[in-house]
Design a protein around this motif. Sequence first.
Motif, PDB file in Angstrom:
ATOM      1  N   GLN A  68      -3.184   2.777 -10.756  1.00 56.76           N
ATOM      2  CA  GLN A  68      -3.600   3.948 -11.516  1.00 56.76           C
ATOM      3  C   GLN A  68      -3.642   5.170 -10.611  1.00 56.76           C
ATOM      4  OE1 GLN A  68      -5.988   1.126 -11.737  1.00 56.76           O
ATOM      5  NE2 GLN A  68      -4.568   0.350 -13.281  1.00 56.76           N
ATOM      6  N   ASN A 110       2.968  12.089  -9.186  1.00 61.59           N
ATOM      7  CA  ASN A 110       3.925  10.995  -9.277  1.00 61.59           C
ATOM      8  C   ASN A 110       4.040  10.329  -7.913  1.00 61.59           C
ATOM      9  OD1 ASN A 110       7.084  10.317  -8.721  1.00 61.59           O
ATOM     10  ND2 ASN A 110       6.495   9.728 -10.809  1.00 61.59           N
ATOM     11  N   GLU A 117       4.981  -2.455  -5.219  1.00 62.71           N
ATOM     12  CA  GLU A 117       3.925  -3.413  -5.506  1.00 62.71           C
ATOM     13  C   GLU A 117       4.084  -4.690  -4.686  1.00 62.71           C
ATOM     14  OE1 GLU A 117       4.085  -2.068 -10.073  1.00 62.71           O
ATOM     15  OE2 GLU A 117       2.650  -3.684  -9.663  1.00 62.71           O
ATOM     16  N   TYR A 127       8.514   1.195  -8.109  1.00 68.07           N
ATOM     17  CA  TYR A 127       8.322   1.837  -9.405  1.00 68.07           C
ATOM     18  C   TYR A 127       7.759   3.234  -9.205  1.00 68.07           C
ATOM     19  CZ  TYR A 127       8.576  -2.974 -11.144  1.00 68.07           C
ATOM     20  OH  TYR A 127       8.967  -4.259 -11.423  1.00 68.07           O
ATOM     21  N   TYR A 164       5.012   5.798 -10.633  1.00 66.01           N
ATOM     22  CA  TYR A 164       3.780   5.851 -11.409  1.00 66.01           C
ATOM     23  C   TYR A 164       3.373   7.300 -11.611  1.00 66.01           C
ATOM     24  CZ  TYR A 164       2.948   0.838 -11.239  1.00 66.01           C
ATOM     25  OH  TYR A 164       3.044  -0.523 -11.403  1.00 66.01           O
TER      26      TYR A 164
END
Length: 120
Positions: free
Chosen positions: A3, A96, A101, A107, A109
């Motif tokens: 998050q 951003n 991960e 990715y 986010y």
Amino acid sequence: QVQLVESGGGLVQPGGSLRLSCAASGSFFSIGTMGWYRQAPGKQRELVAAITSGGSTNYADSVKGRFTISRDNAKNTVYLQMNSLKPEDTAVYYCNFEVSEDPHREYDYWGRGTQVTVSS
């Protein structure tokens, strides 16, 4: 389970300053490039500034010389110092992060966004 949470937006007069922050939480291996984007009503989202893991930066021509992006890797946080603000800077600002991960999966986010309004 990553998050991003922005803070620091608000209402400011032309010529004023604001400092935006965005911090990542959750489970991840590493963070690469961090960036700030903005979007005004009826307009496309545009890149404002970005900073790589090595500290290289780039800025939109419209903010160059007025905005400064920086990062604190120990806090997984990116900052945007905005000086000499103009009404045309009014927009929702989004952070951003390029997030791995695990060592082999990447990715992008996005934060939820924070409103910046420049008005007298």
